[in-house]
Design a protein around this motif. Sequence first.
Motif: not given
Lengths: 905, 447
Positions: A47, A179-180, B167-168, B185, B187, B351-358, B362, B400
Amino acid sequence: MIKTAFINNIPFNFSEGEMILSFVRKYFEKDYIPTLCDAQNLEPFGSCRVCTVEVALQKNGNTKTVASCHTPVIEGSYIYTHSEKVNKIRKNIVELVLTDHPLDCLTCEVNNNCELQTVAAKVGIRDVRYPEGKNHFDRKKDLSHPFMTSDLAKCINCFRCIRACDEVQGEMVLSMAGRGFDSQIIKSNNNNFFESDCVSCGACAQACPTSAISDVFESKSVIYDKKVRTVCTYCGVGCNLDVAVSNGNVKSIQAPYDAEVNNGHTCIKGRFAFTFYNHPDRLKTPLIRKNGELTPATWDEAYDFIAEKINEIKSKYGPDYISGISSARCTNEENYFMQKLFRAVIGTNNIDSCARVCHSPTATGMQRTFGTGAATNSIDEINNTDLILVTGANPTNAHPVTGAKLKQFAMKKPMIVIDPRKTELARYAKYHLQLKPGTNVAVLNMMLYYIVEEGLEDIEFIKNRTEGYDEFKNHILNQNINELEKISGVNKELVKQAAIAYAKAEKAMSFHGLGVTEHLQGTYSVMLLSDLAMITGNIGKKGVGVNPLRGQNNVQGAADMGCQPHQGAGYLDFTKPEIHNLYEEFYGVKLSQKIGYKIPEMFEAMVEGKLKAMILMGEDVVQTDPNSNFVIEALSKLELLVVNEIFMTETAKMAHVILPASSFLEKSGTFTNGERRIQRVNAVVDPIEGTKPDGQIVIDIINKLGYKQADYNPETALEEISKIVPFFAGVKWNELGINGKQWPVMPDGSDTKILHKETFKRGKGKFQTATWHESPEITENKKDFPYILTTNRELEHYNSGTMTRRTNISQIVPDDVLLINPVDAKKHFIAEGDMVCVMSVRGKIDVKAHITDEVEPGILSSTFHFPLVKMNVLTSEISDTEALCPEYKVVSVNIRKSKGVYQNV
Amino acid sequence: MGRKILLEKTGIENINTYEVYRREGGYSAVEKALKKMTPEEVVEEVKKSGLRGRGGAGFPAGMKWSFIAKPEGVPRYLLCNADESEPGTFKDRFLMEKIPHLLIEGMILSSYALGCNTSYIYIRGEYMWILRILEKALEEARQNGWLGKNILKSGYDLEIYVSPGAGAYICGEETALIESLEGKRGNPRMKPPFPAVKGLWQSPTVVNNVETISSVVSIVNNGGEQYASIGLGKSTGTKLISACGNIRKPGVYEIELGISVEEFLYSDEYCGGINNGKRLKACIPGGSSVPILPHYLVTKTANGEQRLMTYESLADGGFATGSMLGSGGFIVFDEDQCIVRNTWNFSRFYHHESCGQCSPCREGTGWMDKVLKRIEYGKGNMHDIDLLVSISKNIEGNTICPLGDAAAWPVASAIRHFREEFEWHIKEPVKCLETNYGLVKETELEA
Ligand SMILES: Cc1cc2nc3c(=O)[nH]c(=O)nc-3n(C[C@H](O)[C@H](O)[C@H](O)COP(=O)(O)O)c2cc1C
Ligand code: SF4
Ligand code: SF4
Ligand code: SF4
Ligand code: FES
């Protein structure tokens, strides 16, 4: 087949399936490729993307950037680890990460020990190009917990903590919410650490690259003079610990990754429960009882007092009026000298150890079936087996690091749990045989019956490696299954399925704990577990076997060293003339050949006036042995009670002489863990002033009594031991290395992972039969005391809690609780937290109720970590018929709501 | 009139009911496959058809199917991706709403071909009413013996379940979809292992788009070769295009792959030209994730060739001057639209939809949003444009899942083609709040 790929145009060999990162690390330094989300003992996660490299399929071919940590190496590919493009990407990514990381390094806990800081410097970040923007600097610190802390403003979302909690501990406390950009680490349902389900193992703190999750001892970054590797003093797992010391004080503890036993993991006790060692309550001067009062004395006064008394009793009554209990918490060397003191100096075999009250039936049972009473295999073979049977053990509490491994296993592969309580493992297990306490023999016989009935025996193995099968088979087939079903309360279909699964598994491993041994029929249950392994051929190879989960850190060693009344050091039978001669020659004195008292027999002898003196090395028998009132009565009859202790225990309060001992952090020696692994314990700090290691104390007494023995020194002690204990033949202090050796250790120093490979220790494995009997405790008392009380342990505390209660663990678990089923609670109008009066035929106590379906109706369970509750007032002196291990696990009791009010200790 | 395959019968009254669908020849493909064809033969026909994935990446469906691992004793799963959340894309919704049994018939055929006994339709959470339509249709199919045990006495068992997202957008990415379906989740997972080896519950899994699966019905009925005869080159068959923006006739159209962009954009059969007689400024031909094309690259490629509605022609010129067919979300901008604002709008979405792991995605999507917003509101500076390019380069190829790329490409391509408009926003911080930049200057076109 050897395959080649190129790192920066130089060819290197790799193995199929290897990831680029580990391939590169094999040939270059560990941080050659910088990483953030990668961590030791965690699966690749991919990640952070800082580990990016360029890869071309052929020389000068087109390159692609990939994350090296989770991309497999391709044969003949060209990997570029530091191309201009890669360097730029890394730098830019770290820069992006830093845009949401407070730049107040100078005031940060982990300053100079921060992986983010190191990586940022390495990729050459000098400043951040981004303007002020939305960030998460305002997240609040979480200081709710006595050990764990978090400061998530520092979090870089690398997921290492979550993965440590999932993959290492298996607790699933941490997760990412939102999220994000808004994603954030949460604990349980967004609780703080204290309210969450966290079991304080500290794995997340150790894994976190920043100060976002840490512990109160700041173990990642604490400044220290030296780090000393030693072995944990709590349970029989034998975790290696890296102890940071500064100015002669222990600062913090971490788990070394290169430890074969615990691979970078440990539990709340190992990691955090060390502060007892310099607690103000530590005993710091010898005490002699004068006019009924314990009064400070010098060491010489104390030793003289003891020597005089011993000599007096010896001449008045004879050496067999003197007895000793050694300690499974002390080192092998100390235990060896303790038994030597009794055998060679005092001249009696009245020496036992607390192995008696836990795994003596294991030793006896497995000696009868296999010839050796020790674990047949090693813990890490959990990774090589297909099915695991856990009987009467709650390892996630009592052996947390092994427990975590077993839990990981149960989440992936089939597990059978035989236990009256719905333990944590039982919740994950495919088969839970929730039997009535005291019916192990019934259930194991049922399993054996179905294996025979279904024709699932390993005929080859039985024929070549065992004896007594025909008789055994006859006995098994004559069992009345319907009757056994009624006795045990376990559905026979379920038992059948479990039995079939065990027999059909390619490799099945068996673990058991005190729920097997601490019974009237403990030894018989152990023998049936051995039968199960033999009948299915699950012995003598990797990933199988019968493996007792030894309770205390060195309970294996205490028995190995001869602290038992019927066998000398190395389990040699001194009633045989040739062995007797061997020992006499070795110690250079005349020895007694009379088998000594086992612990329960000692108390009886005291009451009967047949024992007048006792030396206790670090044992609180009043608190931990069954039927406390009887124990107190027995001890009060003694003319001399000597106690080596680190704290004033309930037993010490009764002593004539107390000798202040040093804790494990203050001495050296070896502990032998539950898989026969002899590991080096290294003194981390000097003994607390006024105290001495137990070994030295014992040797001082030996010398006082006129036998010449050099001062305590593990190296020379091991030299002596290796000459008399056959399976220690090749053990040398300087050759034990960081991971120790598993006995038997051959004269050439090679050790043994798996026992009974070609033949059993006793030649052929012997099938043993057993028929279930109801304990007299129940038959005699069930009319007036219809409930069955069994005892258990909490993860957080250790036995009588002498040490763990003197740490901040008491903030987490402040008292003992009685587990009671909702049905029973309702019947007696008992609500959660109410005080309950529990009565047995021997006495009554008050304890706080915890209502849970962990126990079935009719069954109660309680811990005995707190002296106030005095749980062992209730337990009976009934013991295993063969090894005299007390039946802690079955007590007939009755309950009522108590008038007493809850008191916090 | 172009040939229609998927929407052929959508005009028929009550075609959404089982009776009418069956009366019109529905489920005959299932009869044919289960009675006369082996699963391998179905895969073979799909391979011959040249059908490519309609979810965005355009990967040949037959080839994907043949990759599925077949270890002994391990179940296999087919997952229908009905998460359709890409801005500008609304074709699956139309198809499922109008003719739900077509998807179910396609699911049965595809599951049979792959050897799956349990299949799932993962549907966008906001499509709740369609979930009900599908559940009703599934119940009808079950009642009539097309699902359940021993279908048509062939010995083949199948159950299909519908499962809604929450909703993702990221849950449309196939591995995030799998995680979400497992109750976790959303991811995305690292690859390898690919879903074809370890997907849902660590078992071999195929994820296909609604339209891809629905197209299998015609392939089984009429043969792969017949399907391949429609279209152009490697872009075989028909494709649903959801057209929106400043056009006269927004809506969902089925086109034969190979018609020209010009025809699609200007003919009355499809979009009917730009609304209100305005001039074309730009077009995003395949949903928000693909590069934007300035007006001079929409109907013609950089070489001056006619641009066609095919995977290949839309991509002609690569990232420099081309785009992609993507998921078929055809978004048209007229001369009054602001490219900066639109780019910011998309960035806000990612921005809103990135899952945030990378970390690149993120943090990078966040910064693209912030920086673009600043430029849009006249508060940017010239470095910001380079910063945006740098961020998009950082994300692209370094994450990813492809959401990172999808977030980077619109920004990178907008700056590539409309840099002057971005600079104008910075140079004219007040004016840019009141008026629009208009078309790209003609001189730019030649360069
Ligand atoms: C962020 C993201 C969102 C996606 N959303 C969808 C979607 O809503 N529907 C879809 O069919 N494919 C979507 N995809 C593509 C899927 O990952 C996958 O490639 C597709 O479902 C495969 O089906 P196909 O081969 O039939 O096209 C998405 C991909 C990404 C990276
Ligand atoms: S301390 Fe252990 S149990 Fe607690 S959150 Fe961390 S890893 Fe999980
Ligand atoms: S708390 Fe630490 S380990 Fe966990 S995600 Fe944040 S930085 Fe990583
Ligand atoms: S690229 Fe973005 S959306 Fe995809 S996995 Fe990474 S952070 Fe999540
Ligand atoms: S170390 Fe490879 S992505 Fe983090």
